[in-house]
Design a protein around this motif. Structure first.
Motif, PDB file in Angstrom:
ATOM      1  N   SER A 185       0.842  -1.196   0.000  1.00 18.61           N
ATOM      2  CA  SER A 185       0.000   0.000   0.000  1.00 18.61           C
ATOM      3  C   SER A 185       0.877   1.246   0.000  1.00 18.61           C
ATOM      4  CB  SER A 185      -0.879   0.043   1.254  1.00 18.61           C
ATOM      5  OG  SER A 185      -1.655  -1.107   1.344  1.00 18.61           O
ATOM      6  N   GLY A 186       0.272   2.346  -0.397  1.00 11.37           N
ATOM      7  CA  GLY A 186       0.957   3.638  -0.356  1.00 11.37           C
ATOM      8  C   GLY A 186       1.741   3.897  -1.623  1.00 11.37           C
ATOM      9  N   GLY A 246       6.037  -5.131   7.546  1.00  9.77           N
ATOM     10  CA  GLY A 246       5.480  -5.940   8.619  1.00  9.77           C
ATOM     11  C   GLY A 246       5.741  -7.411   8.376  1.00  9.77           C
ATOM     12  N   GLU A 247       5.115  -8.264   9.178  1.00  5.54           N
ATOM     13  CA  GLU A 247       5.397  -9.698   9.088  1.00  5.54           C
ATOM     14  C   GLU A 247       4.386 -10.446   8.227  1.00  5.54           C
ATOM     15  OE1 GLU A 247       8.310 -10.772  11.168  1.00  5.54           O
ATOM     16  OE2 GLU A 247       7.426 -10.650  13.147  1.00  5.54           O
ATOM     17  N   PHE A 248       3.115 -10.322   8.568  1.00  4.64           N
ATOM     18  CA  PHE A 248       2.070 -10.978   7.756  1.00  4.64           C
ATOM     19  C   PHE A 248       0.765 -10.231   8.007  1.00  4.64           C
ATOM     20  CE2 PHE A 248       2.963 -13.355  11.619  1.00  4.64           C
ATOM     21  CZ  PHE A 248       1.744 -13.325  12.272  1.00  4.64           C
ATOM     22  N   PRO A 249      -0.168 -10.299   7.054  1.00  3.10           N
ATOM     23  CA  PRO A 249      -1.420  -9.545   7.217  1.00  3.10           C
ATOM     24  C   PRO A 249      -2.316 -10.159   8.279  1.00  3.10           C
ATOM     25  CG  PRO A 249      -1.497 -10.888   5.229  1.00  3.10           C
ATOM     26  CD  PRO A 249      -0.113 -11.027   5.782  1.00  3.10           C
ATOM     27  N   GLY A 250      -3.062  -9.312   8.970  1.00  4.06           N
ATOM     28  CA  GLY A 250      -4.067  -9.783   9.907  1.00  4.06           C
ATOM     29  C   GLY A 250      -5.396  -9.988   9.192  1.00  4.06           C
ATOM     30  N   MET A 251      -6.429 -10.315   9.966  1.00  2.00           N
ATOM     31  CA  MET A 251      -7.743 -10.613   9.380  1.00  2.00           C
ATOM     32  C   MET A 251      -8.308  -9.459   8.565  1.00  2.00           C
ATOM     33  SD  MET A 251      -9.886 -12.998  12.072  1.00  2.00           S
ATOM     34  CE  MET A 251     -10.533 -11.555  12.811  1.00  2.00           C
ATOM     35  N   GLU A 252      -8.193  -8.253   9.107  1.00  2.24           N
ATOM     36  CA  GLU A 252      -8.755  -7.100   8.422  1.00  2.24           C
ATOM     37  C   GLU A 252      -7.987  -6.803   7.124  1.00  2.24           C
ATOM     38  OE1 GLU A 252     -11.582  -6.027   9.210  1.00  2.24           O
ATOM     39  OE2 GLU A 252     -11.643  -4.368   7.778  1.00  2.24           O
ATOM     40  N   GLU A 253      -6.698  -6.990   7.161  1.00  2.00           N
ATOM     41  CA  GLU A 253      -5.879  -6.790   5.965  1.00  2.00           C
ATOM     42  C   GLU A 253      -6.276  -7.797   4.879  1.00  2.00           C
ATOM     43  OE1 GLU A 253      -4.515  -6.726   9.063  1.00  2.00           O
ATOM     44  OE2 GLU A 253      -3.817  -4.651   9.117  1.00  2.00           O
ATOM     45  N   ILE A 254      -6.501  -9.030   5.291  1.00  2.00           N
ATOM     46  CA  ILE A 254      -6.873 -10.067   4.332  1.00  2.00           C
ATOM     47  C   ILE A 254      -8.250  -9.759   3.745  1.00  2.00           C
ATOM     48  CG2 ILE A 254      -7.499 -12.512   4.122  1.00  2.00           C
ATOM     49  CD1 ILE A 254      -5.241 -13.009   6.264  1.00  2.00           C
ATOM     50  N   ARG A 255      -9.168  -9.288   4.592  1.00  2.00           N
ATOM     51  CA  ARG A 255     -10.516  -8.965   4.129  1.00  2.00           C
ATOM     52  C   ARG A 255     -10.497  -7.827   3.103  1.00  2.00           C
ATOM     53  NH1 ARG A 255     -14.999  -6.138   5.004  1.00  2.00           N
ATOM     54  NH2 ARG A 255     -14.001  -4.647   6.389  1.00  2.00           N
ATOM     55  N   GLN A 307       2.988  10.235   7.863  1.00  2.00           N
ATOM     56  CA  GLN A 307       1.635   9.707   7.683  1.00  2.00           C
ATOM     57  C   GLN A 307       1.747   8.369   6.978  1.00  2.00           C
ATOM     58  OE1 GLN A 307      -0.671  12.616   5.541  1.00  2.00           O
ATOM     59  NE2 GLN A 307      -2.500  11.974   6.639  1.00  2.00           N
ATOM     60  N   LEU A 308       1.154   7.349   7.564  1.00  2.00           N
ATOM     61  CA  LEU A 308       1.260   6.010   6.982  1.00  2.00           C
ATOM     62  C   LEU A 308       0.791   5.996   5.524  1.00  2.00           C
ATOM     63  CD1 LEU A 308       1.878   3.009   7.287  1.00  2.00           C
ATOM     64  CD2 LEU A 308      -0.379   2.690   8.311  1.00  2.00           C
ATOM     65  N   SER A 309      -0.294   6.729   5.237  1.00  2.00           N
ATOM     66  CA  SER A 309      -0.850   6.709   3.875  1.00  2.00           C
ATOM     67  C   SER A 309       0.101   7.342   2.856  1.00  2.00           C
ATOM     68  CB  SER A 309      -2.197   7.419   3.839  1.00  2.00           C
ATOM     69  OG  SER A 309      -2.042   8.749   4.278  1.00  2.00           O
ATOM     70  N   PHE A 317      -1.846  -3.038   6.662  1.00  2.00           N
ATOM     71  CA  PHE A 317      -1.972  -2.153   7.830  1.00  2.00           C
ATOM     72  C   PHE A 317      -3.285  -1.386   7.902  1.00  2.00           C
ATOM     73  CE2 PHE A 317       2.656  -2.695   7.330  1.00  2.00           C
ATOM     74  CZ  PHE A 317       2.892  -3.288   8.550  1.00  2.00           C
ATOM     75  N   VAL A 318      -4.384  -2.062   7.643  1.00  2.00           N
ATOM     76  CA  VAL A 318      -5.694  -1.428   7.796  1.00  2.00           C
ATOM     77  C   VAL A 318      -6.397  -1.904   9.073  1.00  2.00           C
ATOM     78  CG1 VAL A 318      -6.126  -0.874   5.383  1.00  2.00           C
ATOM     79  CG2 VAL A 318      -6.697  -3.156   6.234  1.00  2.00           C
ATOM     80  N   GLY A 319      -5.781  -2.847   9.797  1.00  2.00           N
ATOM     81  CA  GLY A 319      -6.386  -3.364  11.028  1.00  2.00           C
ATOM     82  C   GLY A 319      -5.822  -2.667  12.262  1.00  2.00           C
ATOM     83  N   ILE A 320      -5.852  -3.383  13.380  1.00  2.00           N
ATOM     84  CA  ILE A 320      -5.424  -2.807  14.661  1.00  2.00           C
ATOM     85  C   ILE A 320      -3.942  -2.417  14.630  1.00  2.00           C
ATOM     86  CG2 ILE A 320      -5.107  -3.290  17.114  1.00  2.00           C
ATOM     87  CD1 ILE A 320      -7.503  -5.265  16.822  1.00  2.00           C
ATOM     88  N   THR A 321      -3.118  -3.307  14.082  1.00  2.00           N
ATOM     89  CA  THR A 321      -1.689  -2.993  14.002  1.00  2.00           C
ATOM     90  C   THR A 321      -1.465  -1.725  13.187  1.00  2.00           C
ATOM     91  OG1 THR A 321      -1.227  -5.350  14.082  1.00  2.00           O
ATOM     92  CG2 THR A 321       0.573  -3.931  13.409  1.00  2.00           C
ATOM     93  N   GLY A 322      -2.243  -1.578  12.118  1.00  2.00           N
ATOM     94  CA  GLY A 322      -2.140  -0.388  11.282  1.00  2.00           C
ATOM     95  C   GLY A 322      -2.497   0.873  12.034  1.00  2.00           C
TER      96      GLY A 322
END
Ligand code: ZN
Length: 163
Positions: free
Chosen positions: A21-22, A32-41, A64-66, A46-51
């Protein structure tokens, strides 16, 4: 149009890929290491909690992350897929950037051959990428359970490097 249908699948295992992204033109790459559930969805990094933790912490150093590029070592959920495929995609991405922060133990081990807590917050050079400055930090996801100090310290040093 159905966004999900347009997503690429891993040529090895068929899982949906989460692409970087970005902006590709950003000098900064956060790995990062691997996507979480929200990232996969959503199919984005980095669109989930870690993001949200990462976003908040980057704001503290004026980024800014974006506006930065981000990717994971694993471009889909961690499974028995060929890790070399993922490392190749990651190294292609690394070559496009100037400052790279490796966030977590697996990605630090894979790229630098070192334990993340031995080099967290230190500038590291790799012979394979002589022009790129690497820093390592713990995975921001640990901040859900652990004190934030080590991650912030690494980010502060990264900030000194890039300004
Ligand atoms: Zn795969």
């Amino acid at each position: 149009m159905d966004k999900k249908r347009m997503r690429d699948r891993c040529p090895n295992c068929g899982d949906l890929l989460i692409n970087p992204s970005g902006p590709q033109s950003s000098p900064y790459l956060f790995v990062g290491e691997f996507p979480g559930m929200e990232e996969i969805r959503q199919g984005n990094t980095f669109v989930g909690i870690t993001g949200s933790i990462l976003n908040r912490e980057l704001a503290r150093i004026g980024l800014q992350l974006s506006a930065c590029r981000s990717i994971n070592l694993w471009q889909h959920a961690k499974n028995d897929c060929d890790l070399e495929f993922h490392i190749n995609k990651l190294t292609q991405e690394i070559r496009k950037h100037k400052y790279v922060l490796l966030m977590g133990s697996d990605v630090t081990q894979v790229l630098l051959g070192k334990n993340v807590m031995d080099i967290s917050g230190m500038k590291v050079k790799i012979a394979l990428f002589p022009k790129i400055v690497f820093y390592a930090s713990p995975n921001p996801a640990i901040l859900l359970h652990a004190p934030i100090g080590e991650f912030r310290l690494a980010l502060q040093r990264f900030k000194k490097e890039i300004k």
